[in-house]
Design a protein around this motif. Sequence first.
Motif, PDB file in Angstrom:
ATOM      1  N   MET A   1      -5.183 -35.214 -35.067  1.00  0.00           N
ATOM      2  CA  MET A   1      -4.615 -33.932 -35.445  1.00  0.00           C
ATOM      3  C   MET A   1      -3.154 -34.130 -35.816  1.00  0.00           C
ATOM      4  SD  MET A   1      -4.265 -30.492 -33.126  1.00  0.00           S
ATOM      5  CE  MET A   1      -5.970 -30.491 -32.717  1.00  0.00           C
ATOM      6  N   HIS A  45     -10.571 -31.742 -35.211  1.00  0.00           N
ATOM      7  CA  HIS A  45     -10.388 -31.034 -33.942  1.00  0.00           C
ATOM      8  C   HIS A  45     -11.435 -31.369 -32.881  1.00  0.00           C
ATOM      9  CE1 HIS A  45      -8.378 -27.864 -36.716  1.00  0.00           C
ATOM     10  NE2 HIS A  45      -7.448 -28.649 -36.184  1.00  0.00           N
ATOM     11  N   LEU A 122     -10.038 -24.862 -28.655  1.00  0.00           N
ATOM     12  CA  LEU A 122     -10.655 -25.388 -29.872  1.00  0.00           C
ATOM     13  C   LEU A 122     -12.173 -25.418 -29.759  1.00  0.00           C
ATOM     14  CD1 LEU A 122      -8.184 -28.296 -30.693  1.00  0.00           C
ATOM     15  CD2 LEU A 122      -8.618 -26.281 -32.114  1.00  0.00           C
TER      16      LEU A 122
END
Length: 856
Positions: A1, A45, A122
Amino acid sequence: MSILSSFLVVVAVVAVAGRGEAGGPDEPEAGLPPSAQVKVDFHEHIEPIIQQRCLMCHGRRKLKGGLSLETREALLQGGEEGPAAVVGKSAESLLVQLAAGLEEGRKMPSRGEPLTTEQLSLLRAWIDQGLTWPEGFSFGFREAALAPRTPEVPPSPEGLALTNPLDRFLAKSLDERGAQIDWTPVSDRVFARRASIDLIGLLPAAEQVAKIGTGDSQEARANYVETLLANRRAYAEHWISFWNDALCNAYRGTGFIDGGRKTITYWLFQALYENQGYDRMVHDLVSPVPGSEGFTKGIVWRGVVNASQAPPMQTAQNVAQVFLGTNLKCASCHDSFVNHWRLADAYALASVFADQALELHRCDKPLNKISSIGFVYPELGDVDNKAPRSERMDQLADLMVTPENGRFARTIVNRLWAQLMGRGIVEPLDDMDQEPWNQDLLDWLAADFVAHGHDLKHTLGLIATSRAYQLPSVNAKDFDPNDPEPFVFGGPIVKRMSAEQFADALSTVTGVWPKPTGDMLLVDDRGQGGQVAEAEAVIKAAESPDDPKSGLRVLDFKSQWIWSHANGRSDPGGRILLRKTFQLDRLPSTAQIAASCDDEVVLYVNGRKVGESHDFGQPVSAEITTDLKLGENVIAAEATNWPDVKHNRGTQHKPPSPAALIVRVLGSEAGQEDWTLGTDTSWLWTAEAGEGWNGPGFDADEWQHAFEQPWAVLAYANVNLAAALGDVMPTENLAPIRAALLFDGPMLSALGRSNRAHVVTRRDSAATMLQALELMNGVTLDAKLKQGAAALLAANGNGADADALIAQAFLAALGREPTPEERDIARDLVGTPVKAEGVQDLLWTIVMLPEFQLIY
């Protein structure tokens, strides 16, 4: 990320939490963080969370609670407690609830730190947004497609005249990745050196390089490659090292002492010399023919070993690694943790090579279950579990080389590509289930290989004549299977010479090639040695089948250790007399004899003493051509096993010790095959005899037959015996000995030659401290350079023309003249007048240059 993405996720989580909103379609339960207010990307993610925190318990053979997270389907199916996720409803999803630790005493992951608030948010957003999952993606082990495939050759890019299909596939992939390379090839000199070392393991001659520069460059280079590959001797002498490593073929060493190993040198050299089709080569290795049995025999383990190391399992591991590019070693003990193979797969393949199906053992504990018998790819066909072992092996060999087995062809072309280009299309080479950096290139190359009769030379020539192979070399980048950046081809990778290539290059530069020793010319009683004679025998049979004098003939004859009683291990000591009478209808053109005895022997031929030995490790040998005659001949020996040991404090009585004699005679008759004579139980012995006992005409009716001594305590003397006999063999017609046919030595071992006790399909190209020390201080290199300096001096009028000597050294080693600066330095090294030590220093300096040791 990325940092920016992480920042935005955190801001969104904090903002939503401040408003008291769920951020999703359902209200948050107590203890759950809100769903992240970002568009979730699976690879960015979610993949890192599952990969790093979940698979340790829920993937790749570890299914705690019956739950697998390898695929979307498995996640939705769930485990023992039902579905792990409800699409669109993260708060109701068991995966989120356990990861948040909502139930006391239960959490995911069960070990280590819990998921962070950001990670939980997430996961919630991912589930609420539909639990997106890339099509075909799996966290499980990748399993490459088995079936062959022939992709269409792309057109040449506009503005580039690329005729080789391999170049077109590369150009297409580079274009798709937005990468560009300069397709301008290297100079003729660089190409000639690269191709010659890669294809036949030798430095090119200056006249060969000059020929390339005539006419169309690409046509001339193609002709040059064709000429190299047409050199059958040089090709076989080079590539036998590659296959010795892969097939564990050693000339001597571990396993031979008790018959637990067998060489395949003659068969292998013949297969390479005749360019036998690879499918036939492998079929003959898996289902052995005379001469190829040593591969499946392997090295029979001595002592106690676990079930995963039993000889049939070793054979299965080697077959899978070499010919299918896969690792069955983990699966030989338990279901593999590094690939998709299971315990049952390894045992099924191993059972083909066993006398009967094997009992499964997991981590060396029996499972009370008998294995099936079959190939690791059962979809290709069955192996009859009721058939005898030899028939099962033949059926397996058929399945291995069938054109439907695309894995077979992909594995070998990937290895050939790596040998020439420095890196495989698939890496690591022994894990062909990994993603290739160019699937179309790999598949087309494999299909072309099969279409051309599994011709190894064809594929090598196709690669070597490609523009890609002729590009400037690039530095290697260490292979990292976790590197997210795909490999982009930029040219052949710089390689270090192999141990054999370096040794042969050194011989070329110095003009001093190894001399054959006796143990290279004769096979000893343990089946060791004789590799040079075996190579010569292959060439003789192929090129001069009607001329028995055109080269050496391999001799593998067995003499027995004999004595006056059956067990010489505990002989009390003393002297015995032995003799053998034989008839000659014609006299040999040459004849040699060698003998060894524990402890001493005096050797006679027709009554004349021809030699003696006082140490069974140092055999006696002699040339006896003129001692033989037509009619009756006698070989006789006075053999002694001493009961006492003499030293500087006097004589000390020793306990009973081994006693045995061995004799070999080798004769060559003009126009006929060689003949041999050795000790066996037909030899006669006595303790005392009258005058003339060692010659013809003596009456030996009262003598007794000798006894064979079948023990291994004296076995190592057989090596020296073969050497002693071989040392007096004629070698006038013998070609220079290439390093691939030498026994291991300090320099070859330090430079990376495998000991061939296990499969090696790629040698480490990184330099080591041991190699540096050997090249700086090794006696092998020092002796070679001294001999080379003397030869170079002699060839140049003992240094009368220093510049000519310097130029010759540079041309031989580097294929070019020295620069003015190099010539000045070289003059200082060789001295005025030229000295041998100075020439040696010059040679050492040249062979230490990266330009010499590296293949650019």
